[in-house]
Write a protein that holds these residues in place. Structure first.
Motif, PDB file in Angstrom:
ATOM      1  N   UNK A   1      91.880  -6.646  11.362  1.00 44.93           N
ATOM      2  CA  UNK A   1      91.503  -5.514  10.516  1.00 44.93           C
ATOM      3  C   UNK A   1      90.317  -4.757  11.110  1.00 44.93           C
ATOM      4  N   UNK A   2      89.340  -5.503  11.625  1.00 43.33           N
ATOM      5  CA  UNK A   2      88.174  -4.849  12.220  1.00 43.33           C
ATOM      6  C   UNK A   2      88.563  -4.032  13.443  1.00 43.33           C
ATOM      7  N   UNK A   3      89.436  -4.578  14.277  1.00 35.38           N
ATOM      8  CA  UNK A   3      89.866  -3.846  15.473  1.00 35.38           C
ATOM      9  C   UNK A   3      90.633  -2.582  15.088  1.00 35.38           C
ATOM     10  N   UNK A   4      91.504  -2.672  14.085  1.00 37.43           N
ATOM     11  CA  UNK A   4      92.212  -1.471  13.618  1.00 37.43           C
ATOM     12  C   UNK A   4      91.227  -0.420  13.115  1.00 37.43           C
ATOM     13  N   UNK A   5      90.248  -0.858  12.345  1.00 37.08           N
ATOM     14  CA  UNK A   5      89.250   0.069  11.807  1.00 37.08           C
ATOM     15  C   UNK A   5      88.492   0.759  12.944  1.00 37.08           C
TER      16      UNK A   5
END
Length: 125
Positions: free
Chosen positions: A101-105
């Motif tokens: 999720x952090x990488x997508x964000x």
């Protein structure tokens, strides 16, 4: 970001339940978790810095954090598991790790500037 492969857990908590959860994790010698959407100000006991005397929570704009209101909270599975504060909603896994999720964000944001941004105050040991 999160090298442990923790699952992402979502839960609905009252403001009071969230405050107690943050305090519970903070008492576990980890300090108050990094947060977004709120600002936490922590006061530790001067004689015993492991003891938390007070945790004040406000909204980022300085507005009042309502202890009776319900909030959607997302955390990692480890914090959800070690938080021993009572809560009605134990949460449910979202089927993805927190780092994904952090990488997508970060990918979708392009550029971030957190210079001068601080969301947890008073937890430097």
């Amino acid at each position: 970001l999160d090298p442990f492969g923790n699952d992402t857990v979502q839960m609905t908590l009252t403001g009071q339940e969230l405050k107690e959860m943050l305090l519970s994790v903070g008492r576990a010698d980890y300090g108050i978790p990094m947060v977004s959407g709120i600002v936490c100000t922590l006061v530790r006991d001067k004689k015993d810095p492991r003891k938390i005397k007070e945790l004040a929570i406000t909204l980022p704009d300085g507005g009042k954090f309502d202890l009776k209101k319900s909030y959607t909270v997302v955390t990692n599975s480890y914090c959800a598991a070690i938080a021993d504060a009572p809560r009605k909603d134990q949460g449910h896994g979202l089927g993805r790790t927190t780092d994904s999720y952090m990488m997508d964000y970060l990918t979708h944001q392009g550029t971030l500037d957190y210079a001068g941004v601080q969301r947890v105050f008073g937890d430097r040991r």
